[in-house]
Design a protein around this motif. Structure first.
Motif, PDB file in Angstrom:
ATOM      1  N   LYS A   1       0.835  -1.189   0.000  1.00  0.00           N
ATOM      2  CA  LYS A   1       0.000   0.000   0.000  1.00  0.00           C
ATOM      3  C   LYS A   1       0.872   1.243   0.000  1.00  0.00           C
ATOM      4  N   GLN A   2       0.285   2.363  -0.395  1.00  0.00           N
ATOM      5  CA  GLN A   2       1.008   3.626  -0.433  1.00  0.00           C
ATOM      6  C   GLN A   2       1.354   4.082   0.981  1.00  0.00           C
ATOM      7  N   GLY A   3       2.387   4.912   1.076  1.00  0.00           N
ATOM      8  CA  GLY A   3       2.780   5.441   2.369  1.00  0.00           C
ATOM      9  C   GLY A   3       4.256   5.195   2.629  1.00  0.00           C
ATOM     10  N   PRO A   4       4.835   5.859   3.617  1.00  0.00           N
ATOM     11  CA  PRO A   4       6.263   5.681   3.919  1.00  0.00           C
ATOM     12  C   PRO A   4       6.584   4.237   4.289  1.00  0.00           C
ATOM     13  N   PHE A   5       7.777   3.830   3.955  1.00  0.00           N
ATOM     14  CA  PHE A   5       8.237   2.497   4.343  1.00  0.00           C
ATOM     15  C   PHE A   5       8.516   2.479   5.839  1.00  0.00           C
ATOM     16  N   GLU A   6       8.012   1.457   6.494  1.00  0.00           N
ATOM     17  CA  GLU A   6       8.177   1.302   7.933  1.00  0.00           C
ATOM     18  C   GLU A   6       9.137   0.148   8.230  1.00  0.00           C
ATOM     19  N   PRO A   7       9.739   0.121   9.414  1.00  0.00           N
ATOM     20  CA  PRO A   7      10.561  -1.034   9.779  1.00  0.00           C
ATOM     21  C   PRO A   7       9.708  -2.296   9.859  1.00  0.00           C
ATOM     22  N   LEU A   8      10.299  -3.418   9.533  1.00  0.00           N
ATOM     23  CA  LEU A   8       9.623  -4.697   9.668  1.00  0.00           C
ATOM     24  C   LEU A   8       9.832  -5.221  11.087  1.00  0.00           C
ATOM     25  N   ASP A   9       8.802  -5.804  11.651  1.00  0.00           N
ATOM     26  CA  ASP A   9       8.943  -6.388  12.980  1.00  0.00           C
ATOM     27  C   ASP A   9       9.900  -7.578  12.959  1.00  0.00           C
ATOM     28  N   ALA A  10       9.934  -8.257  11.841  1.00  0.00           N
ATOM     29  CA  ALA A  10      10.816  -9.410  11.639  1.00  0.00           C
ATOM     30  C   ALA A  10      10.922  -9.644  10.140  1.00  0.00           C
ATOM     31  N   PRO A  11      11.925 -10.389   9.693  1.00  0.00           N
ATOM     32  CA  PRO A  11      12.000 -10.697   8.264  1.00  0.00           C
ATOM     33  C   PRO A  11      10.731 -11.385   7.781  1.00  0.00           C
ATOM     34  N   ILE A  12      10.317 -11.053   6.563  1.00  0.00           N
ATOM     35  CA  ILE A  12       9.183 -11.729   5.937  1.00  0.00           C
ATOM     36  C   ILE A  12       9.762 -12.826   5.049  1.00  0.00           C
ATOM     37  N   PRO A  13       9.688 -14.088   5.487  1.00  0.00           N
ATOM     38  CA  PRO A  13      10.361 -15.172   4.756  1.00  0.00           C
ATOM     39  C   PRO A  13       9.887 -15.274   3.307  1.00  0.00           C
ATOM     40  N   HIS A  14      10.843 -15.362   2.409  1.00  0.00           N
ATOM     41  CA  HIS A  14      10.502 -15.521   1.003  1.00  0.00           C
ATOM     42  C   HIS A  14      10.150 -16.980   0.720  1.00  0.00           C
ATOM     43  N   ASP A  15       9.481 -17.192  -0.375  1.00  0.00           N
ATOM     44  CA  ASP A  15       9.105 -18.538  -0.818  1.00  0.00           C
ATOM     45  C   ASP A  15       9.547 -18.685  -2.270  1.00  0.00           C
ATOM     46  N   LEU A  16      10.843 -18.565  -2.482  1.00  0.00           N
ATOM     47  CA  LEU A  16      11.385 -18.532  -3.832  1.00  0.00           C
ATOM     48  C   LEU A  16      12.112 -19.818  -4.178  1.00  0.00           C
ATOM     49  N   LEU A  17      11.964 -20.220  -5.428  1.00  0.00           N
ATOM     50  CA  LEU A  17      12.876 -21.195  -6.008  1.00  0.00           C
ATOM     51  C   LEU A  17      14.102 -20.423  -6.460  1.00  0.00           C
ATOM     52  N   VAL A  18      15.281 -20.931  -6.184  1.00  0.00           N
ATOM     53  CA  VAL A  18      16.522 -20.246  -6.533  1.00  0.00           C
ATOM     54  C   VAL A  18      17.425 -21.237  -7.262  1.00  0.00           C
ATOM     55  N   LYS A  19      18.046 -20.755  -8.326  1.00  0.00           N
ATOM     56  CA  LYS A  19      18.924 -21.634  -9.110  1.00  0.00           C
ATOM     57  C   LYS A  19      20.023 -20.827  -9.763  1.00  0.00           C
ATOM     58  N   ALA A  20      21.190 -21.412  -9.852  1.00  0.00           N
ATOM     59  CA  ALA A  20      22.307 -20.773 -10.541  1.00  0.00           C
ATOM     60  C   ALA A  20      22.301 -21.145 -12.014  1.00  0.00           C
ATOM     61  N   THR A  21      22.818 -20.245 -12.824  1.00  0.00           N
ATOM     62  CA  THR A  21      23.086 -20.440 -14.253  1.00  0.00           C
ATOM     63  C   THR A  21      21.847 -20.289 -15.142  1.00  0.00           C
ATOM     64  N   SER A  22      20.750 -20.973 -14.796  1.00  0.00           N
ATOM     65  CA  SER A  22      19.520 -20.894 -15.591  1.00  0.00           C
ATOM     66  C   SER A  22      18.325 -20.714 -14.664  1.00  0.00           C
ATOM     67  N   PRO A  23      17.178 -20.274 -15.198  1.00  0.00           N
ATOM     68  CA  PRO A  23      16.022 -20.002 -14.331  1.00  0.00           C
ATOM     69  C   PRO A  23      15.483 -21.264 -13.666  1.00  0.00           C
ATOM     70  N   PRO A  24      15.078 -21.182 -12.412  1.00  0.00           N
ATOM     71  CA  PRO A  24      14.479 -22.343 -11.746  1.00  0.00           C
ATOM     72  C   PRO A  24      13.064 -22.592 -12.250  1.00  0.00           C
ATOM     73  N   GLY A  25      12.656 -23.851 -12.215  1.00  0.00           N
ATOM     74  CA  GLY A  25      11.276 -24.188 -12.559  1.00  0.00           C
ATOM     75  C   GLY A  25      10.870 -23.871 -13.982  1.00  0.00           C
ATOM     76  N   TRP A  26      11.821 -23.931 -14.915  1.00  0.00           N
ATOM     77  CA  TRP A  26      11.506 -23.602 -16.316  1.00  0.00           C
ATOM     78  C   TRP A  26      10.650 -24.697 -16.947  1.00  0.00           C
ATOM     79  N   GLU A  27       9.693 -24.289 -17.763  1.00  0.00           N
ATOM     80  CA  GLU A  27       8.807 -25.240 -18.423  1.00  0.00           C
ATOM     81  C   GLU A  27       8.737 -24.957 -19.925  1.00  0.00           C
ATOM     82  N   LYS A  28       8.554 -26.013 -20.686  1.00  0.00           N
ATOM     83  CA  LYS A  28       8.254 -25.831 -22.104  1.00  0.00           C
ATOM     84  C   LYS A  28       6.778 -25.455 -22.238  1.00  0.00           C
ATOM     85  N   THR A  29       6.477 -24.529 -23.112  1.00  0.00           N
ATOM     86  CA  THR A  29       5.103 -24.065 -23.268  1.00  0.00           C
ATOM     87  C   THR A  29       4.676 -24.160 -24.735  1.00  0.00           C
ATOM     88  N   TRP A  30       3.397 -23.938 -24.944  1.00  0.00           N
ATOM     89  CA  TRP A  30       2.875 -23.953 -26.311  1.00  0.00           C
ATOM     90  C   TRP A  30       3.501 -22.854 -27.162  1.00  0.00           C
TER      91      TRP A  30
END
Length: 262
Positions: free
Chosen positions: A175-204
């Motif tokens: 939402k709009q407004g000044p950035f506030e401190p976080l009470d704690a880290p907000i854990p990410h839910d990312l796939l991470v991979k070196a060299t090429s993109p993670p979770g790549w799929e062939k598509t139509w």
């Protein structure tokens, strides 16, 4: 870790500031426009910044001074806007300035600094082709990213413990407004991979004769590789907590997990 952040007034950089502080890093920021930074951040968040240095991210000597003055151990460079092909991008210049400064300080200390440098997904390998994404795109459209990559990859890891973040499409639900401190880290839910993109799929799209292999990266980025700024910021802040990150010396791609990835 004592971290120097470049690009704190940008979309990703502002979230990195929050995430770095939430991960208990001591943060120094270098910005061209201090009043802009102050207008974006709440007083509570500004109070938690170790130091604000007004300066140009392409000025290697000024960056070296900031690193020395604040005993910096790690760097996050997310400065420099992605620009149209007909405009000059500052991204490679910033990467050159910050890595030059970091290498110089590391040489003085006898120990390399840690650094994350942002670029674009085009620096990654296009799965199944044996080529990079940049090989399928007009050179004028990718030079800002490949130029940044070339600057960083030329540096031996003995002089700088670098990682390249290959950014795709990012967004925020904030939402709009000044950035506030976080009470704690907000854990990410990312796939991470070196060299090429993670979770790549062939598509139509890729199966379209003649042009599919060229169109598919754009389709995948827009549809499948939209990533929240906050998630990327948390990943970067989290990684700097590690003494020996698995991503050192790597080009790294990320992707938000989908139902297929769980």
């Amino acid at each position: 870790m004592r971290v120097l952040l470049l690009g704190a007034t940008g979309n990703l950089g502002s979230r990195c500031l929050q995430a770095l502080i939430a991960h208990k890093h001591t943060v120094t920021v270098v910005v061209r426009n201090v009043p802009k930074l102050q207008s974006m951040m709440s007083p509570a968040l500004l109070e938690q910044i170790h130091a604000i240095v007004e300066g140009d991210a392409t000025d290697s000597a000024a960056l070296e001074k900031a690193i020395l003055d604040h005993d910096i151990e790690g760097i996050i460079d997310v400065a420099g806007n992605v620009v149209p092909p007909w405009q000059e991008s500052l991204m490679p210049k910033i990467a050159r300035a910050v890595t030059h400064a970091a290498v110089a300080v590391g040489k003085q200390r006898g120990k390399p600094l840690r650094a994350w440098i942002s670029s674009g997904m085009v620096i990654l390998e296009y799965p199944g082709t044996g080529y990079l994404f940049s090989d399928y795109m007009p050179k004028t459209g990718v030079n800002q990213h490949t130029g940044t990559r070339d600057v960083v990859e030329a540096i031996p890891l003995s002089k700088l413990k670098w990682s390249l973040y290959g950014s795709a499409w990012m967004y925020s639900n904030r939402k709009q407004g000044p950035f506030e401190p976080l009470d704690a880290p907000i854990p990410h839910d990312l796939l991470v991979k070196a060299t090429s993109p993670p979770g790549w799929e062939k598509t139509w799209v890729e199966r379209i004769p003649l042009i599919g292999v060229y169109l598919n990266p754009f389709y995948m980025v827009i549809v499948h590789y939209q990533t929240r700024y906050e998630a990327v910021a948390d990943f970067l802040g989290e990684d700097l907590e590690k003494e020996d990150s698995e991503w050192i010396g790597k080009k790294v791609g990320v992707k938000e997990k989908s139902k297929k990835d769980v």
